[in-house]
Design a protein around this motif. Structure first.
Motif, PDB file in Angstrom:
ATOM      1  N   GLU A  74       0.838  -1.194   0.000  1.00 24.01           N
ATOM      2  CA  GLU A  74       0.000   0.000   0.000  1.00 24.01           C
ATOM      3  C   GLU A  74       0.878   1.250   0.000  1.00 24.01           C
ATOM      4  OE1 GLU A  74      -2.873   0.017   3.101  1.00 24.01           O
ATOM      5  OE2 GLU A  74      -3.530  -2.045   2.726  1.00 24.01           O
ATOM      6  N   ALA A  75       0.506   2.212  -0.793  1.00 23.18           N
ATOM      7  CA  ALA A  75       1.267   3.457  -0.909  1.00 23.18           C
ATOM      8  C   ALA A  75       1.371   4.151   0.442  1.00 23.18           C
ATOM      9  CB  ALA A  75       0.607   4.386  -1.912  1.00 23.18           C
ATOM     10  N   GLY A  76       2.584   4.600   0.751  1.00 20.41           N
ATOM     11  CA  GLY A  76       2.823   5.320   1.991  1.00 20.41           C
ATOM     12  C   GLY A  76       3.139   4.440   3.177  1.00 20.41           C
ATOM     13  N   GLU A  77       3.022   3.124   3.023  1.00 13.35           N
ATOM     14  CA  GLU A  77       3.314   2.208   4.127  1.00 13.35           C
ATOM     15  C   GLU A  77       4.762   1.732   4.059  1.00 13.35           C
ATOM     16  OE1 GLU A  77       1.272   1.424   6.696  1.00 13.35           O
ATOM     17  OE2 GLU A  77      -0.038   2.955   5.811  1.00 13.35           O
ATOM     18  N   SER A  78       5.300   1.352   5.215  1.00 13.25           N
ATOM     19  CA  SER A  78       6.687   0.910   5.338  1.00 13.25           C
ATOM     20  C   SER A  78       6.755  -0.618   5.306  1.00 13.25           C
ATOM     21  CB  SER A  78       7.283   1.440   6.638  1.00 13.25           C
ATOM     22  OG  SER A  78       8.620   1.025   6.796  1.00 13.25           O
TER      23      SER A  78
ATOM     24  N   VAL B 285      20.772  -8.062   1.670  1.00  8.16           N
ATOM     25  CA  VAL B 285      20.575  -7.475   2.999  1.00  8.16           C
ATOM     26  C   VAL B 285      19.169  -6.878   3.073  1.00  8.16           C
ATOM     27  CG1 VAL B 285      21.554  -5.209   2.390  1.00  8.16           C
ATOM     28  CG2 VAL B 285      21.578  -5.993   4.770  1.00  8.16           C
ATOM     29  N   PRO B 286      18.426  -7.121   4.144  1.00  5.96           N
ATOM     30  CA  PRO B 286      17.098  -6.526   4.276  1.00  5.96           C
ATOM     31  C   PRO B 286      17.189  -5.022   4.527  1.00  5.96           C
ATOM     32  CG  PRO B 286      17.286  -8.526   5.620  1.00  5.96           C
ATOM     33  CD  PRO B 286      18.674  -8.151   5.187  1.00  5.96           C
ATOM     34  N   LEU B 287      16.336  -4.261   3.829  1.00 10.18           N
ATOM     35  CA  LEU B 287      16.284  -2.810   3.969  1.00 10.18           C
ATOM     36  C   LEU B 287      14.823  -2.368   4.078  1.00 10.18           C
ATOM     37  CD1 LEU B 287      18.859  -1.800   1.187  1.00 10.18           C
ATOM     38  CD2 LEU B 287      19.268  -1.828   3.659  1.00 10.18           C
ATOM     39  N   ARG B 288      14.567  -1.438   4.977  1.00 10.73           N
ATOM     40  CA  ARG B 288      13.199  -0.935   5.146  1.00 10.73           C
ATOM     41  C   ARG B 288      12.971   0.216   4.151  1.00 10.73           C
ATOM     42  NH1 ARG B 288       9.152  -1.908   8.318  1.00 10.73           N
ATOM     43  NH2 ARG B 288      10.392  -3.378   9.547  1.00 10.73           N
ATOM     44  N   PHE B 289      11.798   0.199   3.521  1.00 12.87           N
ATOM     45  CA  PHE B 289      11.467   1.206   2.524  1.00 12.87           C
ATOM     46  C   PHE B 289      10.017   1.636   2.677  1.00 12.87           C
ATOM     47  CE2 PHE B 289      10.101  -2.763   0.689  1.00 12.87           C
ATOM     48  CZ  PHE B 289       8.955  -2.456  -0.037  1.00 12.87           C
ATOM     49  N   VAL B 290       9.688   2.760   2.075  1.00 18.31           N
ATOM     50  CA  VAL B 290       8.319   3.250   2.004  1.00 18.31           C
ATOM     51  C   VAL B 290       7.849   3.090   0.562  1.00 18.31           C
ATOM     52  CG1 VAL B 290       6.782   5.229   2.298  1.00 18.31           C
ATOM     53  CG2 VAL B 290       8.680   4.872   3.899  1.00 18.31           C
ATOM     54  N   TYR B 291       6.775   2.348   0.392  1.00 12.37           N
ATOM     55  CA  TYR B 291       6.268   2.057  -0.956  1.00 12.37           C
ATOM     56  C   TYR B 291       5.579   3.281  -1.541  1.00 12.37           C
ATOM     57  CZ  TYR B 291       3.844  -0.335  -4.753  1.00 12.37           C
ATOM     58  OH  TYR B 291       3.383  -0.732  -5.988  1.00 12.37           O
ATOM     59  N   GLY B 292       5.862   3.580  -2.819  1.00 11.31           N
ATOM     60  CA  GLY B 292       5.331   4.775  -3.428  1.00 11.31           C
ATOM     61  C   GLY B 292       4.166   4.565  -4.380  1.00 11.31           C
ATOM     62  N   ASP B 293       4.037   3.356  -4.944  1.00 11.78           N
ATOM     63  CA  ASP B 293       3.002   3.069  -5.940  1.00 11.78           C
ATOM     64  C   ASP B 293       3.163   4.029  -7.120  1.00 11.78           C
ATOM     65  OD1 ASP B 293       0.959   1.813  -7.182  1.00 11.78           O
ATOM     66  OD2 ASP B 293      -0.641   2.610  -5.927  1.00 11.78           O
ATOM     67  N   ASP B 294       2.278   5.019  -7.260  1.00 11.67           N
ATOM     68  CA  ASP B 294       2.400   5.965  -8.375  1.00 11.67           C
ATOM     69  C   ASP B 294       3.592   6.901  -8.209  1.00 11.67           C
ATOM     70  OD1 ASP B 294       0.150   4.909  -9.586  1.00 11.67           O
ATOM     71  OD2 ASP B 294      -1.213   6.329  -8.602  1.00 11.67           O
TER      72      ASP B 294
END
Length: 224
Positions: free
Chosen positions: A75-79, A127-136
């Motif tokens: 989902e957009a905006g989620e980590s 290596v695992p990395l935390r990101f914020v999903y952007g979608d569009d």
């Protein structure tokens, strides 16, 4: 079932050792709860943990918090957490159950190409990395992830990051190579990705040169 955001990409005996290690880690995390667990590996190399019992919901949350979770839909905006799959001039590509591109401008770790950033921060493949999903919009590394990586370079202690080996295997290799006294601790980044934190007077590139022949792995240094 929880799909953990770390990969099992080794084969043969190394794979069995990795799965044995994961089973022990899962048991350490949820062994005091009223649950039964079964560890498997999906076709895409992500391990799945099936959990049954009265405390199953609590146990799933514990594992999600510790490892991150691979979910069917982002989902957009989620980590989320993804593993570093590849890199090119355009950025990083993380595997979060689906490819997620982090454009160079959204990595947020200072100047340089993705390859130079990877080298500077000692980022080994997977290596695992935390990101914020952007979608569009473009996806980006999470602020917490950027802070963690910057902290590596600001510490007085260097690091030697390793993939393709469990924490126990890395520790045994350092002991065998006579470097036990050069290590403060070994931080687990993922199941098969470890970060050896060196003492202040230990040179990480020198340690890499010394132990590299013993580890069939990718090794990257972080020099403070």
């Amino acid at each position: 079932m929880v799909v953990l955001a770390t990969k099992v990409y080794v084969d043969g005996d190394a794979r069995e050792r990795a799965l044995d290690s994961l089973r022990s880690l899962v048991d350490n995390a949820v062994g005091d709860l009223e649950v039964e667990t079964d560890v498997g590996v999906r076709h895409d190399q992500f391990p799945s943990v099936t959990i049954e019992g009265d405390d199953a919901v609590v146990a799933r949350n514990v594992l999600r918090e510790e490892w991150g979770e691979i979910v069917p839909d982002l989902e957009a905006g989620e980590s989320y957490v993804g593993t570093l799959e590849s890199w090119d001039e355009g950025g990083f590509v993380l595997d979060a159950g689906q490819p997620v591109r982090i454009p160079t401008d959204e990595i947020g770790l200072g100047p340089g190409s993705p390859s130079q950033i990877r080298e500077r921060f000692g980022l080994v493949q997977h290596v695992p990395l935390r990101f914020v999903y952007g979608d569009d919009d473009p996806s980006r590394l999470a602020e917490a992830e950027r802070d963690r990586l910057y902290e590596w370079t600001r510490s007085e202690n260097g690091r030697l990051n390793v993939n393709s080996a469990t924490r126990a295997e890395v520790r045994a290799t350092l002991n065998r190579a006579g470097h036990a006294r050069d290590v403060v601790t070994i931080e687990r980044l993922g199941l098969l990705e470890q970060s050896v934190i060196t003492t202040e007077d230990t040179d990480p590139p020198g340690l890499l040169a010394s132990v590299g022949e013993y580890l069939p792995a990718e090794l990257r240094c972080v020099v403070p």
